[in-house]
Design a protein around this motif. Sequence first.
Motif, short mmCIF file in Angstrom:
data_model
loop_
_atom_site.label_atom_id
_atom_site.label_comp_id
_atom_site.label_asym_id
_atom_site.label_seq_id
_atom_site.Cartn_x
_atom_site.Cartn_y
_atom_site.Cartn_z
N GLY A 63 -5.98 -4.27 5.55
CA GLY A 63 -5.37 -4.52 4.24
C GLY A 63 -6.19 -3.93 3.12
O GLY A 63 -6.62 -4.63 2.20
N VAL A 64 -6.40 -2.61 3.17
CA VAL A 64 -7.30 -1.95 2.21
C VAL A 64 -6.83 -2.10 0.75
O VAL A 64 -7.64 -2.02 -0.18
CB VAL A 64 -7.47 -0.46 2.55
N ASN A 65 -5.54 -2.33 0.56
CA ASN A 65 -5.03 -2.48 -0.80
C ASN A 65 -5.50 -3.78 -1.46
O ASN A 65 -5.34 -3.97 -2.67
CB ASN A 65 -3.50 -2.43 -0.80
N ASN A 66 -6.10 -4.68 -0.68
CA ASN A 66 -6.60 -5.94 -1.23
C ASN A 66 -8.01 -5.83 -1.80
O ASN A 66 -8.49 -6.77 -2.45
CB ASN A 66 -6.58 -7.03 -0.15
N TYR A 67 -8.68 -4.70 -1.56
CA TYR A 67 -10.05 -4.52 -2.05
C TYR A 67 -10.04 -3.80 -3.40
O TYR A 67 -9.24 -2.89 -3.63
CB TYR A 67 -10.88 -3.72 -1.04
N ASP A 68 -10.96 -4.19 -4.26
CA ASP A 68 -11.07 -3.52 -5.56
C ASP A 68 -11.56 -2.08 -5.38
O ASP A 68 -11.09 -1.17 -6.05
CB ASP A 68 -12.04 -4.28 -6.47
N LYS A 89 -6.72 5.93 1.46
CA LYS A 89 -5.93 6.14 0.24
C LYS A 89 -4.44 6.06 0.55
O LYS A 89 -3.66 5.46 -0.21
CB LYS A 89 -6.27 7.50 -0.37
N GLU A 90 -4.05 6.63 1.67
CA GLU A 90 -2.64 6.62 2.09
C GLU A 90 -2.15 5.20 2.33
O GLU A 90 -0.97 4.88 2.08
CB GLU A 90 -2.50 7.45 3.37
N MET A 91 -3.05 4.33 2.78
CA MET A 91 -2.68 2.94 3.06
C MET A 91 -2.69 2.06 1.81
O MET A 91 -2.49 0.85 1.89
CB MET A 91 -3.65 2.36 4.10
N GLY A 92 -2.91 2.67 0.65
CA GLY A 92 -2.77 1.92 -0.60
C GLY A 92 -4.03 1.46 -1.28
O GLY A 92 -3.98 0.59 -2.16
N ALA A 93 -5.19 2.03 -0.92
CA ALA A 93 -6.43 1.63 -1.57
C ALA A 93 -6.37 1.92 -3.07
O ALA A 93 -5.88 2.96 -3.50
CB ALA A 93 -7.62 2.37 -0.95
N LYS A 94 -6.89 0.97 -3.86
CA LYS A 94 -6.86 1.12 -5.33
C LYS A 94 -7.83 2.19 -5.81
O LYS A 94 -7.51 2.98 -6.71
CB LYS A 94 -7.21 -0.22 -5.98
#
Length: 215
Positions: A63-68, A89-94
């Motif tokens: 769940g990389v999008n959950n990390y700042d 990045k493709e998986m939604g990292a901020k």
Amino acid sequence: MARSFLVVGLGRFGKHMAKSLTRQGNEVMGIDISEDRVNSALKYVTDAQIGDASDPQFIEELGVNNYDVCIVAIGDNFQSSLEATCLIKEMGAKFVFARANRDIHKKFLLNNGADEVIYTERDVAERFAMKFGSEGIKDYFKLSDEYAIYEISVPESWVGKTIKEKNVRQKFGINILTIKYDDIFDALPSPDHVFTATEVLLVLGTKESIRKIRK
């Protein structure tokens, strides 16, 4: 306010990064393909997992999008670093912060998902070369390819003169941020400040501007 970080790669750089972030009160998840590295970093992170950062299923489960901020600290295998950066990045990292050792690595990382790239060995080498190879420069902090903040001793020709008399900004193209003397810090000093030989200056400028004042 605490922030959350994912550190990918728990070698020396990644482990030190995780340790510093945790010490500051942040939540840090560390991952590495090596079980030994994960085990050695457990005391420095909030949590850690063994896994391959180039595996889409593993990254999705994190769940990389959950990390700042996601930090790709892999330094010994550029292909793995690039694949991990792209995938995260493709998986939604901020925000993805990646490590590079060469200019070409930086270019590829920035073009493939990294929001910011740091040189580790090169940045340290430049800092120490500037500090120990340039007379009068006590320390150095790079801001961009052109500008840096320098900690310098007062040039001999400036002693007894004011900032206004030396016309520092116009003549040398530098901004004096702080003057330190006797453990006292004078931030944004007056143009009428008189330089002394025992002061240390914190200045913003380019390498060329620093060379000018050291002549």
